[in-house]
Every structure is written in structure tokens, then in C-alpha cells.
Design a protein around this motif. Structure first.
Motif, PDB file in Angstrom:
ATOM      1  N   MET A  66       0.837  -1.185   0.000  1.00 12.01           N
ATOM      2  CA  MET A  66       0.000   0.000   0.000  1.00 12.01           C
ATOM      3  C   MET A  66       0.876   1.240   0.000  1.00 12.01           C
ATOM      4  O   MET A  66       2.047   1.183   0.373  1.00 12.01           O
ATOM      5  N   VAL A  67       0.303   2.358  -0.469  1.00 16.86           N
ATOM      6  CA  VAL A  67       1.032   3.622  -0.460  1.00 16.86           C
ATOM      7  C   VAL A  67       0.063   4.717  -0.081  1.00 16.86           C
ATOM      8  O   VAL A  67      -1.106   4.701  -0.471  1.00 16.86           O
ATOM      9  N   ALA A  68       0.532   5.651   0.754  1.00 20.60           N
ATOM     10  CA  ALA A  68      -0.311   6.752   1.214  1.00 20.60           C
ATOM     11  C   ALA A  68       0.519   8.022   1.270  1.00 20.60           C
ATOM     12  O   ALA A  68       1.663   8.003   1.724  1.00 20.60           O
ATOM     13  N   CYS A  69      -0.058   9.136   0.797  1.00 18.90           N
ATOM     14  CA  CYS A  69       0.569  10.444   0.911  1.00 18.90           C
ATOM     15  C   CYS A  69      -0.406  11.371   1.623  1.00 18.90           C
ATOM     16  O   CYS A  69      -1.603  11.367   1.320  1.00 18.90           O
ATOM     17  N   ASP A  70       0.087  12.154   2.566  1.00 16.95           N
ATOM     18  CA  ASP A  70      -0.807  13.028   3.322  1.00 16.95           C
ATOM     19  C   ASP A  70      -0.931  14.391   2.641  1.00 16.95           C
ATOM     20  O   ASP A  70      -0.476  14.587   1.511  1.00 16.95           O
ATOM     21  N   ASN A  71      -1.547  15.340   3.318  1.00 12.74           N
ATOM     22  CA  ASN A  71      -1.852  16.647   2.733  1.00 12.74           C
ATOM     23  C   ASN A  71      -0.618  17.526   2.530  1.00 12.74           C
ATOM     24  O   ASN A  71      -0.699  18.536   1.830  1.00 12.74           O
ATOM     25  N   VAL A  72       0.525  17.170   3.116  1.00  7.49           N
ATOM     26  CA  VAL A  72       1.760  17.907   2.845  1.00  7.49           C
ATOM     27  C   VAL A  72       2.760  17.029   2.079  1.00  7.49           C
ATOM     28  O   VAL A  72       3.957  17.285   2.061  1.00  7.49           O
ATOM     29  N   LEU A  73       2.206  15.972   1.455  1.00  4.81           N
ATOM     30  CA  LEU A  73       2.962  15.078   0.576  1.00  4.81           C
ATOM     31  C   LEU A  73       4.094  14.332   1.276  1.00  4.81           C
ATOM     32  O   LEU A  73       5.101  13.994   0.649  1.00  4.81           O
ATOM     33  N   THR A  74       3.962  14.097   2.568  1.00  2.00           N
ATOM     34  CA  THR A  74       4.786  13.074   3.202  1.00  2.00           C
ATOM     35  C   THR A  74       4.183  11.740   2.800  1.00  2.00           C
ATOM     36  O   THR A  74       2.991  11.505   3.015  1.00  2.00           O
ATOM     37  N   CYS A  75       4.986  10.886   2.183  1.00  2.00           N
ATOM     38  CA  CYS A  75       4.466   9.642   1.614  1.00  2.00           C
ATOM     39  C   CYS A  75       5.051   8.427   2.334  1.00  2.00           C
ATOM     40  O   CYS A  75       6.176   8.453   2.824  1.00  2.00           O
ATOM     41  N   GLU A  76       4.263   7.378   2.349  1.00  4.74           N
ATOM     42  CA  GLU A  76       4.685   6.127   2.987  1.00  4.74           C
ATOM     43  C   GLU A  76       4.190   4.966   2.152  1.00  4.74           C
ATOM     44  O   GLU A  76       3.016   4.904   1.773  1.00  4.74           O
ATOM     45  N   THR A  77       5.088   4.060   1.829  1.00  2.00           N
ATOM     46  CA  THR A  77       4.680   2.794   1.238  1.00  2.00           C
ATOM     47  C   THR A  77       4.944   1.695   2.269  1.00  2.00           C
ATOM     48  O   THR A  77       5.962   1.710   2.962  1.00  2.00           O
ATOM     49  N   LYS A  78       3.992   0.798   2.398  1.00  9.18           N
ATOM     50  CA  LYS A  78       4.036  -0.184   3.484  1.00  9.18           C
ATOM     51  C   LYS A  78       3.606  -1.545   2.950  1.00  9.18           C
ATOM     52  O   LYS A  78       2.549  -1.673   2.327  1.00  9.18           O
ATOM     53  N   GLY A  79       4.444  -2.546   3.185  1.00  9.01           N
ATOM     54  CA  GLY A  79       4.140  -3.908   2.757  1.00  9.01           C
ATOM     55  C   GLY A  79       3.974  -4.830   3.948  1.00  9.01           C
ATOM     56  O   GLY A  79       4.742  -4.757   4.912  1.00  9.01           O
ATOM     57  N   PHE A  80       2.980  -5.710   3.880  1.00  6.96           N
ATOM     58  CA  PHE A  80       2.709  -6.660   4.965  1.00  6.96           C
ATOM     59  C   PHE A  80       1.803  -7.759   4.433  1.00  6.96           C
ATOM     60  O   PHE A  80       1.150  -7.597   3.397  1.00  6.96           O
ATOM     61  N   VAL A  81       1.764  -8.871   5.132  1.00 11.49           N
ATOM     62  CA  VAL A  81       0.818  -9.935   4.806  1.00 11.49           C
ATOM     63  C   VAL A  81      -0.513  -9.569   5.424  1.00 11.49           C
ATOM     64  O   VAL A  81      -0.606  -9.269   6.614  1.00 11.49           O
ATOM     65  N   GLN A  82      -1.562  -9.572   4.620  1.00 17.11           N
ATOM     66  CA  GLN A  82      -2.864  -9.129   5.100  1.00 17.11           C
ATOM     67  C   GLN A  82      -3.631 -10.289   5.714  1.00 17.11           C
ATOM     68  O   GLN A  82      -3.648 -11.390   5.183  1.00 17.11           O
ATOM     69  N   GLY A  83      -4.278 -10.040   6.857  1.00 17.64           N
ATOM     70  CA  GLY A  83      -5.078 -11.059   7.522  1.00 17.64           C
ATOM     71  C   GLY A  83      -5.476 -10.625   8.902  1.00 17.64           C
ATOM     72  O   GLY A  83      -5.254  -9.484   9.304  1.00 17.64           O
ATOM     73  N   ASP A  84      -6.065 -11.540   9.684  1.00 16.89           N
ATOM     74  CA  ASP A  84      -6.633 -11.198  10.971  1.00 16.89           C
ATOM     75  C   ASP A  84      -5.898 -11.778  12.172  1.00 16.89           C
ATOM     76  O   ASP A  84      -6.255 -11.510  13.305  1.00 16.89           O
ATOM     77  N   ASP A  85      -4.906 -12.616  11.960  1.00 17.96           N
ATOM     78  CA  ASP A  85      -4.203 -13.246  13.068  1.00 17.96           C
ATOM     79  C   ASP A  85      -2.705 -13.102  12.880  1.00 17.96           C
ATOM     80  O   ASP A  85      -2.216 -12.742  11.814  1.00 17.96           O
ATOM     81  N   ASP A  86      -1.939 -13.402  13.952  1.00 20.85           N
ATOM     82  CA  ASP A  86      -0.487 -13.351  13.852  1.00 20.85           C
ATOM     83  C   ASP A  86       0.028 -14.374  12.832  1.00 20.85           C
ATOM     84  O   ASP A  86       0.945 -14.101  12.075  1.00 20.85           O
ATOM     85  N   VAL A  87      -0.526 -15.567  12.850  1.00 19.22           N
ATOM     86  CA  VAL A  87      -0.161 -16.570  11.857  1.00 19.22           C
ATOM     87  C   VAL A  87      -1.303 -16.617  10.862  1.00 19.22           C
ATOM     88  O   VAL A  87      -2.380 -17.109  11.165  1.00 19.22           O
ATOM     89  N   ILE A  88      -1.104 -16.081   9.677  1.00 18.10           N
ATOM     90  CA  ILE A  88      -2.225 -15.842   8.775  1.00 18.10           C
ATOM     91  C   ILE A  88      -2.030 -16.440   7.396  1.00 18.10           C
ATOM     92  O   ILE A  88      -2.824 -16.214   6.511  1.00 18.10           O
ATOM     93  N   SER A  89      -1.000 -17.231   7.209  1.00 17.94           N
ATOM     94  CA  SER A  89      -0.808 -17.827   5.897  1.00 17.94           C
ATOM     95  C   SER A  89       0.153 -19.000   6.035  1.00 17.94           C
ATOM     96  O   SER A  89       0.703 -19.259   7.102  1.00 17.94           O
ATOM     97  N   THR A  90       0.322 -19.717   4.936  1.00 15.17           N
ATOM     98  CA  THR A  90       1.289 -20.810   4.915  1.00 15.17           C
ATOM     99  C   THR A  90       2.051 -20.769   3.601  1.00 15.17           C
ATOM    100  O   THR A  90       1.591 -20.230   2.602  1.00 15.17           O
ATOM    101  N   THR A  91       3.237 -21.329   3.616  1.00 16.77           N
ATOM    102  CA  THR A  91       4.025 -21.477   2.405  1.00 16.77           C
ATOM    103  C   THR A  91       3.453 -22.634   1.593  1.00 16.77           C
ATOM    104  O   THR A  91       2.592 -23.378   2.071  1.00 16.77           O
ATOM    105  N   PRO A  92       3.926 -22.831   0.343  1.00 16.30           N
ATOM    106  CA  PRO A  92       3.418 -23.958  -0.461  1.00 16.30           C
ATOM    107  C   PRO A  92       3.577 -25.311   0.201  1.00 16.30           C
ATOM    108  O   PRO A  92       2.801 -26.225  -0.076  1.00 16.30           O
TER     109      PRO A  92
END
Length: 335
Positions: free
Chosen positions: A1-27
């Protein structure tokens, strides 16, 4: 995701999306720890400060970092690694160090932090969007599409909008409080019943309390408690005249993003609210899930006529390493 505020300070942030600490598995069905996030934060302007930050809800060392199984090569002297309150953060703030870090990540598919991961697809597009929003494309300060344009060609950061001055809340006597509550309940009975708020809903369990605060000599703020959910409660907010003509009206609480619970003409429902009587600052904190890995927060201040937004954070997708750690979308200059 990427977000820029009203004074153009920008942040890009990557994470695994889900609802728990362990939220996915490898193949091969090995659990993946989702409490990791990778972000790049940069101020606008030719000399905008940049930071790369990798956070995890568990300890790690530089030797634990891999891209698609290969060791990530970082100069330990150029990075700070600290653990506090169970969160380990690796951060680098030298522009050349951040650029080299991006170069190692941009062609990868997965950054591994022990058993945690951040998927890297989309990183280049997000960083490119940051560069574009801040006017860096084709220049020496760009992260992705660099070029010959000097740093001086980057537009200056927009000015911070001023926030209204702080004002202490005016203490109201019990008689006036009772009068204002009764008047609002009488004129706004339909809305209060519809939203299950206030003493008109005596059969409803777990209602939050009603609060009355003096905004200034002419107006008061009333917070009618509504039903309490599993991990957060809500209130219906009104501005009520103390003098002169007028009627109690639902408070107008501006936000650049429509958040769940904002009912528009049906009233301002505010989640996990707080009113600071010392400064007249009104805040909310909406959790999209119980651990607050997504949600929104606002700060508003009364300017004598209406509430003015002074700060907002927001994250729609649930994930990351810290509760309530959401990108800033709006900020202002304190008076």
C-alpha cells in the motif's frame, strides 16, 4: 500500500494481510508469521528526509533477512536495530543506503524475516508512485526511475495548515447539563432511537455513558453513549446551542476518507472517543479488528463555529507488526 498526506509526506508499506499473527502458509504448509511490515517513509521537498524501516513482533538480526532465500546484504554500520516493547525495528536513514536497499528488493518476490515474510510484488510500483507524487521522477532523488534532474528541481513541500488554538472546556453546572441533554433528546429522539443511543433506549444493555462539555460560551458538546461492541463502543455526537437561537444538531466531523460508522445525514457516530477538556481536542479510534492492525483515528478541534480536522491516520488492510500503527493521511500545525 502507499499513502501520501496533505503535505505530501508519503509512505509505502508492505505486509501480509489477515486477521491473526499466523495468517498464511508457504506452499509446503509451513506457517508464516504475519507480524512483519516493511515501509519507506519520505518527506516532500528537495531535502525530504527518507527512512527505510523493517518491523517485526519478534527479535531478529541482520543474518535473519533473506530475499527469495538469499541473504540480504546490509552494512551493519548504516542501520539501527532496536527492540522495544516486544517490537524489533531495523531502520536506515541515509539516502544512498535506502536506495541500495530498494535495489536489492525490487526484483525479488519475498523478503523473509526468520519465519515472517513481506511479499515484494508491488514494491516498485508503490515507490514509483511516491516519487511521482513528490515530483522526483527522472531526478537524482528518485527511488525507482532516476535521472539527471537535480534535487533542486523537486517541488517544495506544501505548508502545514494551521490548527485552531487550544481551548479548555468550560465546566457546566448540573442544571444546565440536564437541560441540554433533555432538549437534545426531545428534538433528536428519532435519531437517538435509530442508532440505539442515550437514555431513550433504556432497554438496551451495555450503553456507554452520556457526556456534556462546554465548547465555549455559546455552544456545548454532547456525547450520547450507544451500544458497546466486543472491543469498542460508539457515541452519537451533537453540538447544542447554550445561548441564542438554533437547535441541537449532529456534529460535523470532517474526514478525507469515509470510515465505517460515518452515517452522514444520520448523525456522527464516533468510535472509542475521547474529549480532552484541557485542550478542547476531540479524538476517535476505530479498530477494524480487535488487535487494531487496521483502522482509523482522527483528531478534531473546535474553532468557535465547527470542528476542524487536525490529524488523521488510516489503514484499510489488516496487518503489520504494531497495533494502531497506521499511515498519516492528514496533519496540521499546532498553534
Amino acid at each position: 500500500m502507499v499513502a501520501c498526506d496533505n503535505v505530501l509526506t508519503c509512505e509505502t508499506k508492505g505486509f501480509v494481510q489477515g486477521d491473526d499473527d499466523v495468517i498464511s502458509t508457504t506452499p509446503n504448509n509451513r506457517p508464516i508469521n504475519g507480524s512483519v511490515d516493511l515501509r519507506f517513509i519520505r518527506d516532500a521537498g528537495p531535502d525530504g528526509v527518507i527512512e527505510a524501516r523493517l518491523s517485526a513482533g519478534f527479535p531478529f538480526e541482520l543474518a535473519d533477512l533473506r530475499v527469495d532465500g538469499k541473504p540480504l546484504l546490509l552494512d551493519r554500520s548504516a542501520w539501527a536495530l532496536n527492540t522495544r516493547d516486544g517490537i524489533t525495528i531495523l531502520s536506515g536513514k541515509w539516502p544512498e543506503v535506502v536506495v541500495a536497499f530498494v535495489a536489492q528488493l525490487r526484483d525479488g518476490t519475498m523478503l523473509q524475516v526468520r519465519d515472517g515474510i513481506v511479499l515484494l510484488n508491488g514494491l516498485s510500483a508503490a515507490a514509483l508512485h511516491m516519487d511521482d507524487r513528490q515530483g522526483r521522477l527522472g531526478g537524482v532523488t528518485a527511488l525507482i526511475r532516476t535521472g539527471a534532474k537535480s534535487a533542486s528541481a523537486v517541488p517544495p513541500a506544501p505548508l502545514l495548515p494551521p490548527a485552531p488554538s487550544t481551548h479548555g472546556s468550560i465546566a457546566l453546572g448540573r442544571r444546565e447539563q440536564a437541560h441540554l441533554i433533555a432538549w437534545t433528546e426531545r428534538t433528536q429522539a428519532k435519531l437517538l432511537k435509530k442508532q440505539s443511543c442515550g437514555s431513550l433506549n433504556k432497554g438496551t444493555d451495555s450503553l456507554l455513558e452520556t457526556g456534556v462539555y462546554g465548547l465555549d460560551k455559546n455552544n456545548a458538546l454532547i456525547l450520547f453513549g450507544c451500544s458497546m461492541a466486543a472491543y469498542q463502543g460508539a457515541s452519537l455526537v451533537f453540538v447544542v446551542p447554550r445561548t441564542g437561537n438554533g437547535q441541537p444538531e449532529p456534529a460535523s466531523l470532517p474526514s478525507p476518507v469515509l470510515i465505517k460508522g460515518d452515517t452522514g445525514d444520520e448523525g456522527s457516530i464516533v468510535t472509542s472517543l475521547d474529549f480532552d477538556v484541557a485542550t478542547g481536542t476531540f479524538t476517535d479510534f476505530y479498530k477494524g479488528m480487535g488487535l487494531a492492525y487496521c483502522g482509523a483515528s482522527h483528531e478534531w478541534r473546535w474553532d468557535g463555529h465547527h470542528f476542524v480536522l487536525t490529524r488523521m491516520t488510516f489503514q484499510a488492510g489488516c496487518g503489520g507488526s504494531m497495533s494502531g500503527d497506521w499511515p498519516v493521511l492528514y496533519r496540521s500545525k499546532a498553534q
